[in-house]
Scaffold this motif. Sequence first.
Motif, mmCIF file in Angstrom:
data_model
loop_
_atom_site.group_PDB
_atom_site.id
_atom_site.type_symbol
_atom_site.label_atom_id
_atom_site.label_comp_id
_atom_site.label_asym_id
_atom_site.label_seq_id
_atom_site.Cartn_x
_atom_site.Cartn_y
_atom_site.Cartn_z
ATOM 1 N N ALA A 1 5.367 3.387 -12.200
ATOM 2 C CA ALA A 1 4.647 3.876 -11.025
ATOM 3 C C ALA A 1 3.315 4.489 -11.441
ATOM 4 O O ALA A 1 2.284 4.306 -10.779
ATOM 5 N N GLU B 1 0.888 1.668 -12.398
ATOM 6 C CA GLU B 1 0.435 0.907 -11.237
ATOM 7 C C GLU B 1 -0.690 1.648 -10.522
ATOM 8 O O GLU B 1 -1.674 1.043 -10.086
ATOM 9 N N ASP B 2 -0.534 2.951 -10.399
ATOM 10 C CA ASP B 2 -1.554 3.757 -9.740
ATOM 11 C C ASP B 2 -2.870 3.695 -10.497
ATOM 12 O O ASP B 2 -3.940 3.523 -9.897
ATOM 13 N N THR C 1 11.337 8.055 -8.877
ATOM 14 C CA THR C 1 11.045 8.434 -10.265
ATOM 15 C C THR C 1 12.327 8.864 -10.968
ATOM 16 O O THR C 1 12.314 9.684 -11.875
ATOM 17 N N HIS D 1 0.806 -1.227 0.000
ATOM 18 C CA HIS D 1 0.000 0.000 0.000
ATOM 19 C C HIS D 1 0.836 1.272 0.000
ATOM 20 O O HIS D 1 0.297 2.376 -0.109
ATOM 21 N N ASP D 2 2.154 1.140 0.113
ATOM 22 C CA ASP D 2 3.001 2.327 0.141
ATOM 23 C C ASP D 2 3.029 3.024 -1.218
ATOM 24 O O ASP D 2 2.962 2.375 -2.270
ATOM 25 N N THR D 3 3.144 4.341 -1.180
ATOM 26 C CA THR D 3 3.185 5.136 -2.411
ATOM 27 C C THR D 3 4.598 5.130 -2.979
ATOM 28 O O THR D 3 5.556 5.405 -2.248
ATOM 29 N N PRO D 4 4.759 4.807 -4.262
ATOM 30 C CA PRO D 4 6.094 4.813 -4.875
ATOM 31 C C PRO D 4 6.808 6.144 -4.670
ATOM 32 O O PRO D 4 6.185 7.209 -4.746
ATOM 33 N N ASN D 5 8.104 6.068 -4.385
ATOM 34 C CA ASN D 5 8.866 7.289 -4.116
ATOM 35 C C ASN D 5 10.081 7.440 -5.038
ATOM 36 O O ASN D 5 10.908 8.330 -4.831
#
Length: 327
Positions: free
Chosen positions: A178, A181-182, A169, A163-167
């Motif tokens: 990313a 995926e969202d 880029t 559930h973590d937001t990608p960080n």
Amino acid sequence: MYNFYNHRRAQCVYIKERRVEDGEIVLGERMGAEANGGEKQLKFLIYGRSGWIGGLLGKLCEERGIQYEYGTGRLENRSSLEADIAAVKPSHVFNAAGVTGRPNVDWCESHKVETIRTNVVGTLTLADVCHHKGLILINYATGCIFEYDSSHTLGSGIAFKEHDTPNFTGSFYSKTKAMVEDLVGNYENVCTLRVRMPISSDLSNPRNFITKITRYDKVVDIPNSMTILDELLPISLEMAKRNLTGIWNFTNPGVVSHNEILQMYKEYVDPNFTWKNFTLEEQAKVIVAPRSNNELDASKLKKEFPQLLSIKDSLVKYVFQPNQKKA
């Protein structure tokens, strides 16, 4: 679509957009067409025939007696995907197609439109077509959308969860992954598998992470989560049978560093092998885009598949012992 899931019979029937479990509407983790009693009723439609993972999936299906066909349509061409599904009549769809770049992800930095066309437009189109047709899509994605940060420091054992937001880029490749995926997360029929630094027992394959680093002049030495395909690809077929959906960190539990892998390679494969290290700062001078380094939390996958080995144990069993040089 909703879909109704019956735990006792391991079946899901599509109703409309969400799932009802024991009288309650919940977010989907299992859905799809009814399992129909076994592998004889399974038929997989696979995209990515010319790719490494796509080719391995076909071989696995043959070994297990599972019916399968490779898709011939272009991912960004909706009508060709619909034609494939109409012709094959699959029980599940697998997407192992995508642009990673040759020889590496730096290619994507100068081919952004081509990368978007396949990694974003193509993946979204396939997800949408499968959603419309009531089919689960097993999507081989990437975990290279995170990097160690102040909350997930290197060596802390605090890993990124589903559930973590990608960080991360830093590379255009990771940025597109990313992004998709969202967006794909809105499709409850998609099973997203976050693959990282894939490794297999075929040490001659240039896409194999071990093969890559044994051929580099210098390597960094950073612990990372990785995916042993010999162990995990069969698990992905089982995930389809169980109609699992949602995001999954598709790596072996734990981390392993470049030097640890190369030391195993030296012990099992080539006792004369040597290598040199360099720093991230030195690496940055010889690559176009930064690389992702992280640890993913594989506890969700381990809970579903308790037999899943740790990364180091899996490396020994599935990669180095089969390639061990006898004295």
